[in-house]
Scaffold this motif. Structure first.
Motif, short mmCIF file in Angstrom:
data_model
loop_
_atom_site.label_atom_id
_atom_site.label_comp_id
_atom_site.label_asym_id
_atom_site.label_seq_id
_atom_site.Cartn_x
_atom_site.Cartn_y
_atom_site.Cartn_z
N GLU A 129 0.84 -1.21 0.00
CA GLU A 129 0.00 0.00 0.00
C GLU A 129 0.87 1.25 0.00
OE1 GLU A 129 -2.99 0.34 2.98
OE2 GLU A 129 -4.20 -1.29 2.18
N GLY A 278 -10.32 0.99 -4.13
CA GLY A 278 -10.67 1.12 -2.72
C GLY A 278 -10.79 2.57 -2.30
N SER A 383 -13.86 -4.65 6.29
CA SER A 383 -13.70 -3.94 5.03
C SER A 383 -13.47 -2.45 5.25
CB SER A 383 -14.94 -4.13 4.16
OG SER A 383 -16.03 -3.51 4.77
N ARG A 502 -10.87 -2.09 2.22
CA ARG A 502 -10.08 -3.24 1.79
C ARG A 502 -10.99 -4.44 1.62
NH1 ARG A 502 -6.78 -1.94 6.48
NH2 ARG A 502 -5.02 -0.67 5.83
#
Lengths: 655, 117
Positions: A129, A278, A383, A502
């Motif tokens: 990331e 995302g 998430s 995510r």
């Protein structure tokens, strides 16, 4: 496995603690360091969960997954538990799991942990990331300055874990030292001279003390004589009164300076204009209008999965086919032949039998619904969608004197109010927690009940469902509005981190769901059985008939329901959904008119959720509060139900 | 960077005055209540650090380093900042909308200054 004693208690002579901010992948690394045997338990005296597992690569060592913390000195329950782990556990190594893309925040914590004098390794996680966002870190330079092993990892893909394990063997006590302003240094040496030996260095204990860490305070209270404690307290009070910044702020600002210098050396940030799916979706989810559209989609999927798949298909399969046709006839016959005394047999398999009512209900009706719900909730949790939901709903909760964070226990309450009561600890202060608990007890129907309520209302008409919904929302808003004005204290405004959206890791979600189900089976089912046993005794002694007669004026007169409904309401006292089921059967027999269905559903929804939740409120907020809430909710439920009946009759609805 | 603001010059601007997409340096959080000030500092909203406003409604969304924070206006209006810096790409809206927002933001600031006088 090197572990010679695979004992259930997981007694080991040393342990490794994983410490870090929330959402940095501690749990993923935890599962890679441990075997299959994992225990999830509340830390003694708190409702915070602590996960332990036997380390695969280290004999006789436990790995502890601590709750995510923002900072020390501790301010939240999670942070206190983590601080207590530092004080009480025989720690051999601390592994800090850090977020590579937020290096400043990560190092802030690293410095604090390094001061503690326990061997430390930094797993710089989510390197992928960080790379996507143009963050690059000079690891060698960082290692050199920190004198702590730094291991880059991408835990979700298992990268860097082998190196991490290798480094754990080699870690040594860090020698990193920060010089604080003179005022603080004098205070540290004064406090240090009064401190006993502890797991962590005296210096860091003194720093926590100066920052008013409650965990450090309670540890010291236990380990030094009260005179000394009083002296320390006076010294700190004096220190707080002199100077503009509190010692805690001064310490923090000093560390920030050190971190800034370090970060300037090792961090290269180039703006790549990263726009992953995302990030895009994460921003969309908090836009005023498009966010609501996304919310509607999420709710629909949730409804489909829990309401239709869980409460419909699975329950039907289990209750009608498995229990109704296969298991229960067998058990009933079996019990009657084993125990020839009818009253004893009835206790197990009669109308209010432990097996036929309690267990069947718990396993066939509730279990499939809460399983699907916990699974869906786990996915939402992992998430990163829930904090965005808090942003969207913040304004609604503002009316009720709360902030958007309250949405989390509210949504969980749609699954199980008892469990949601536990999670109210995420609210900032006592006032907010109490407010959320009141609203949960009053207006949030749990999944088991919701299924029945929805089914009954849908069979009447859509307008019946709408009336129910409007009444519940209006009651919730006005009670919240009123309670917020009556309860002392101030509303705390929203302040919340939005982690990136995510894809959740399914194994993590499953483990969490299983842990929650285990809790549910252990905590809630005994109460089901207790409730059933009470009903049985009441029925056999004739107390039940007496109570039904006594409550008749209220139920038949005020609410205008048939006399039989009294029994359902009495059951509702034990569990709201028990009561709803009773009413469901009455409706199926054609005993209820549309007005009666709506009135009874509104009343039963506003009822106290169940005996279990009353116990839980008592445990976490004290018995007085529990009693007070019960005393408010019951009359209110009947009041609203009765008024609604008169209103509906007056406007001639449903005739 | 053409219009570099004077470093930490005292202004009475707060985060609540910034339009989406604007960047500014934090001057002070003294007006924020201590519990929340501690948390903001821990998140990186600290004097001298650059923050970017991503969104203003339904709550103020800030970006500090790679962390996104949601704060309410009550809190945003207590954090003083320097004159906003250049416009950064706020989201992934089209170029035109971004320009419009920027102009709106500038007008907003000008109007605010005029009103003060």
């Amino acid at each position: 496995m090197h572990n010679h004693h695979p004992s259930v208690e997981l007694k080991t002579s040393s342990s490794i603690a994983l410490i870090g901010h929330p959402n940095v992948g501690k749990s993923v690394i935890f599962h890679q360091l441990t075997g299959h045997y994992v225990t999830v338990a509340n830390y003694p005296g708190t409702t915070v969960e602590l996960t332990r597992g036997a380390a695969t690569h280290f004999p006789d060592t436990a790995v502890i997954d601590t709750p995510g913390i923002l900072t020390l000195p501790s301010r939240t329950d999670e942070e206190q538990v983590t601080a207590q782990v530092l004080f009480d556990e025989p720690l051999r190594v601390i592994i800090q799991v850090g977020d590579a893309k937020n290096l400043r925040r990560t190092l802030q914590l690293t410095l604090q942990l390094a001061e503690m004098g326990i061997p430390l390794a930094l797993a710089l996680n989510m390197m992928d990331e960080a790379n996507h966002r143009g963050v690059s870190v000079d690891l060698n330079l960082l290692r050199e300055h920190l004198e702590v092993p730094v291991i880059p990892t991408i835990a979700t893909r298992g990268k860097g874990i082998a190196q991490l394990i290798e480094q754990i063997h080699k870690t040594q006590k860090p020698s990193f030292f920060i010089q604080y302003p003179d005022k603080i240094e004098h205070a540290i040496s004064y406090v240090e001279s009064h401190l006993p030996d502890s797991n962590i260095s005296k210096r860091s204990l003194a720093l926590l003390w100066l920052g008013r860490d409650p965990a450090a305070e309670s540890w010291l209270k236990k380990h030094i004589v009260s005179n000394t404690y009083q002296e320390l307290l006076n010294h700190r009070k004096l220190l707080h009164e002199t100077g503009e910044d509190s010692p805690g702020t001064l310490i923090r600002l000093t560390r920030m300076e050190v971190v800034d210098r370090l970060v300037n050396l090792v961090l290269r940030q180039t703006d790549l204009g990263f726009r992953g799916t995302g990030v895009w979706l994460g921003h969309l989810a908090i836009q005023p209008i498009r966010g609501v559209v996304i919310l509607a989609i999420v709710l629909y999927v949730l409804y489909w999965f829990v309401g239709i798949f869980g409460a419909g298909i699975l329950v039907n399969l289990l209750e009608t086919n498995l229990f109704g046709e296969l298991i229960n006839p067998l058990v009933t016959d079996g019990i009657y032949t084993i125990i020839p005394i009818p009253i004893v047999a009835d206790f197990f398999v009669g109308e209010y039998g432990l097996w036929t009512m309690g267990m069947t209900y718990a396993l066939a009706l509730i279990l499939p619904i809460v399983s699907t719900f916990f699974l869906a909730f786990g996915i939402m949790e992992d998430s990163g969608y829930l904090p965005r939901l808090a942003v969207l709903t913040n304004r609604v909760f503002r009316i009720m004197g709360l902030n958007g964070k309250a949405i989390l226990p509210m949504v969980l309450g749609l699954g199980c109010v008892t469990m949601a009561t536990l999670t109210t600890r995420i609210m900032e202060n006592k006032r907010d927690r109490l407010l959320v608990i009141i609203l949960l007890a009053l207006a949030i129907p749990c999944s088991a009940q919701l299924g029945i309520v929805m089914g009954m209302l849908a069979s009447v008409s859509l307008s019946a469902t709408m009336i129910w919904l409007v009444v519940i929302v209006v009651v919730m808003l006005s009670v919240g509005w009123l309670a917020a004005r009556v309860l002392p204290g101030e509303r705390s405004p929203l302040l919340l981190e939005l982690p990136p959206l995510r894809l959740p890791i399914m194994s993590n979600v499953l483990i969490k769901t299983l842990a929650r189900l285990e809790w549910y089976l252990k905590e809630v089912i005994p109460l089901f059985l207790l409730g059933t046993a009470i009903m049985f005794v009441m029925q056999k002694t004739g107390l039940l008939d007496l109570l039904i007669q006594a409550s008749e004026p209220l139920v038949s007169g005020w609410l205008g329901l048939p006399a039989d409904a009294s029994a359902a309401f009495l059951l509702g006292f034990l569990r709201r959904d028990f009561g709803a089921t009773g009413l469901f059967l009455m409706e199926a027999q054609g005993l209820l008119s549309p007005v009666q269905v709506v009135v009874s559903m509104v009343t039963i929804t506003l009822f106290i959720p169940c005996v279990a939740s009353v116990f839980m409120i008592g445990k976490s907020r004290g018995w007085r509060t529990s009693l007070a809430i019960t005393a408010i909710v019951f009359p209110l439920a009947f009041l609203v139900g009765g008024l609604l009946k008169y209103l509906l009759v007056a406007i001639g609805w449903g005739i | 960077m053409s219009q570099q603001p004077e470093a930490d010059a005292p202004t009475d601007l707060t985060i609540a005055d910034l339009a989406p997409g604007m960047e500014a340096k934090v001057i002070s959080l003294q007006a924020v209540q201590e519990v929340r000030r501690e948390r903001l500092l821990a998140y990186g909203v600290a004097p001298g650090r650059t923050i970017q406003v991503l969104q203003r409604s339904p709550a103020t969304i800030l970006k500090v380093d790679q962390t996104e924070l949601a704060i309410e206006n009550d809190v945003a209006s207590r954090i003083t900042v320097t004159e906003p810096n250049r416009m950064k790409r706020a989201f992934h809206h089209g170029q035109r909308r971004r320009k419009r927002r920027f102009r709106r933001g500038l007008k907003f600031l000008q109007r605010r200054k005029r009103n003060k006088r």
